[in-house]
Design an enzyme around this catalytic site. Structure first.
Site, PDB file in Angstrom:
ATOM      1  N   ARG A  27       0.826  -1.211   0.000  1.00 44.77           N
ATOM      2  CA  ARG A  27       0.000   0.000   0.000  1.00 44.77           C
ATOM      3  C   ARG A  27       0.860   1.261   0.000  1.00 44.77           C
ATOM      4  NH1 ARG A  27      -2.738  -4.207   1.855  1.00 44.77           N
ATOM      5  NH2 ARG A  27      -5.028  -4.239   1.871  1.00 44.77           N
ATOM      6  N   GLY A  94      -1.688 -11.645  -5.359  1.00 41.70           N
ATOM      7  CA  GLY A  94      -3.103 -11.299  -5.389  1.00 41.70           C
ATOM      8  C   GLY A  94      -3.361  -9.900  -4.886  1.00 41.70           C
ATOM      9  N   ARG A 122      -6.740 -17.668  -9.557  1.00 39.07           N
ATOM     10  CA  ARG A 122      -7.463 -17.180  -8.375  1.00 39.07           C
ATOM     11  C   ARG A 122      -8.632 -16.295  -8.772  1.00 39.07           C
ATOM     12  NH1 ARG A 122      -2.431 -15.010  -4.972  1.00 39.07           N
ATOM     13  NH2 ARG A 122      -0.961 -16.396  -6.041  1.00 39.07           N
ATOM     14  N   GLN A 169      -8.817  -6.973   0.591  1.00 41.31           N
ATOM     15  CA  GLN A 169      -8.468  -6.716  -0.802  1.00 41.31           C
ATOM     16  C   GLN A 169      -9.660  -6.181  -1.580  1.00 41.31           C
ATOM     17  OE1 GLN A 169      -6.566 -10.177  -2.465  1.00 41.31           O
ATOM     18  NE2 GLN A 169      -4.824 -10.056  -1.076  1.00 41.31           N
ATOM     19  N   ASP A 320      -4.222 -15.473   7.323  1.00 43.33           N
ATOM     20  CA  ASP A 320      -2.923 -15.919   6.799  1.00 43.33           C
ATOM     21  C   ASP A 320      -2.143 -16.753   7.798  1.00 43.33           C
ATOM     22  OD1 ASP A 320      -3.304 -14.726   4.330  1.00 43.33           O
ATOM     23  OD2 ASP A 320      -2.339 -12.861   4.911  1.00 43.33           O
TER      24      ASP A 320
END
Length: 434
Positions: A27, A94, A122, A169, A320
């Site tokens: 970011r 991703g 994905r 996301q 995660d």
């Protein structure tokens, strides 16, 4: 294929500064690229995924200088990006693909995003749907809802998007597009996902607000913006990377590890809560807040763990870390249940399957479910061949499992850890006695 042999460890001791947070590093480059001025990023994660983000913005005309101790992003302003001369290659990332789509939706030129075979399998429909509702024209070139994506921007209008999943996301892609839209853009999700985008947008000068509703759902809003303005960013240590060394300190007897300058954003720190619920001996030291992001040093000592239930609103805060939590559960006394985690199926691998396969191969009692797994802990584990399937979090989680298994283990395709932690195995070797 690279193979890393892991031997059992007698103890793990020492201090470690883990790499910078992957989410924040991505970011910082993105917002620095569309801000006015020079953004200086220290403790940036130079893993493959974040380097894909740098590469894409360089192709969009942004000068980015990667020095040894910091990254300098010479921002072009919100409307200063230029059309790329080639496909934007997002590699295995991703995060790069989904977030940059929000920014590209607001530009005046078309482009194509594509990645490696794993990335291109994905699902991208989850960001295509809201961005197209805003007025962008994003299509899956293969017609399967996956990358490669063709992005043909149109005038964007602010929307209120009700996201079916709690996904940082998805939320970030919509909010970033909202910078270029007419009117307010907002996203409501079933529970609060990580909020790095909201915090960083605010620090760059955007008008952002957020709230959590009584039912646990959360809404983030952004107003269109004339400009963002560069700032200096020190990236905290990635709690997802810290999790492996925290787990090593908990599982290997007579261990004591100090993990320094770890990001403790409440939307990311569910891993620590679960560890404490399992009986972990953790102490937070030197707590500070910088740019809205909390950090602390974490002192970890060997602990006897017990099973727990991991579910509901906790899941987005530790999605995660579930592979390493499953490893902890395999060594804990009693049963651990992980549910509401169907999102695991659309990571670099189907992590329900890959965690189950590898833990079972080591001798654990584990049962996969539609949205998680059930682990009956306490059985001795033995060394074996671990199939990472090129998933960095599987490789690192099972390297930790191997530290307390009987006999040596081989981590197959171990080079995949470079995605998020290029020095992982050397640091593990330094801290853990064989």
């Amino acid at each position: 294929m690279s193979v890393r042999i892991i031997q059992p460890s007698h103890n793990c001791k020492g201090e470690i500064l883990v790499p910078g947070d992957k989410s924040i590093s991505h970011r910082a480059v993105m917002l620095g690229s569309v801000a006015k001025g020079t953004t200086r990023i220290s403790h940036f994660l130079s893993g493959a995924d974040c380097l894909s983000t740098i590469s894409c913005f360089r192709k969009l005309g942004v000068a980015i200088e990667a020095k040894k101790d910091q990254v300098l992003v010479y921002g072009k302003g919100l409307h200063g990006l230029r059309a790329p001369k080639e496909i934007l290659d997002t590699g295995n990332s991703g995060t790069t693909t989904r977030l940059i789509s929000g920014i590209l939706a607001g530009q005046s030129f078309p482009c194509v995003l594509s990645g490696d075979d794993s990335l291109n399998s994905r699902p991208m429909g989850r960001i295509m749907t809201p961005l197209n509702q805003m007025g962008a024209h994003i299509t899956s070139i293969g017609g399967n809802g996956c990358a490669p994506l063709r992005i043909e921007p149109g005038p964007l209008q602010g929307i209120h998007y009700q996201s079916p999943v709690a996904s940082a996301q998805v939320k970030s892609a919509v909010l970033l597009a909202g910078l270029y839209a007419s009117g307010e853009t907002s996203v409501t999700e079933p529970s609060l996902s990580r909020n790095h985008t909201e915090l960083m947008l605010k620090s760059f000068g955007a008008s952002v607000s957020s709230c959590v509703h009584p039912d646990g759902s959360a809404t983030a809003c952004v107003l269109p913006c004339e400009e963002l303005y560069a700032r200096d960013i020190r990236v905290p240590g990635d709690i997802s990377s810290a999790a492996y060394f925290i787990a090593a300190g908990l599982l290997v007897p007579d261990s004591e590890i100090l993990v320094k300058h770890v990001g403790l954003n409440p939307t990311r720190a569910g891993f620590l809560k679960v560890c404490q619920d399992m009986g972990a001996d953790l102490t937070l030291l030197n707590q500070t807040t910088q740019g809205g992001e909390m950090t602390a040093d974490i002192l970890v000592c060997g602990s006897s763990l017990h099973g727990t239930v991991i579910e509901g609103s906790l899941i987005p805060t530790l999605i995660d870390e579930i592979p390493i939590l499953a490893v902890l559960a395999a060594f804990a006394d009693g049963k651990t249940i992980i549910r509401d985690a169907a999102e695991l199926k659309v990571k670099e691998t189907n992590r329900i399957d890959t965690v189950t396969e590898n833990l079972a191969a080591m001798g654990a009692d584990i049962t996969p479910t539609d949205d998680g797994m059930i682990i009956r802990g306490g059985r001795p584990l033995h060394g074996t061949d671990i199939h990472s399937y090129l998933d960095h979090r599987i490789a690192m989680a099972f390297a930790i499992a191997a530290l307390t298994a009987d006999g040596s283990s081989s981590i197959l395709d171990s080079q995949c850890v470079d995605v998020s932690y290029p020095g992982f195995f050397s640091e593990l070797e330094r801290l853990c006695e064989r």
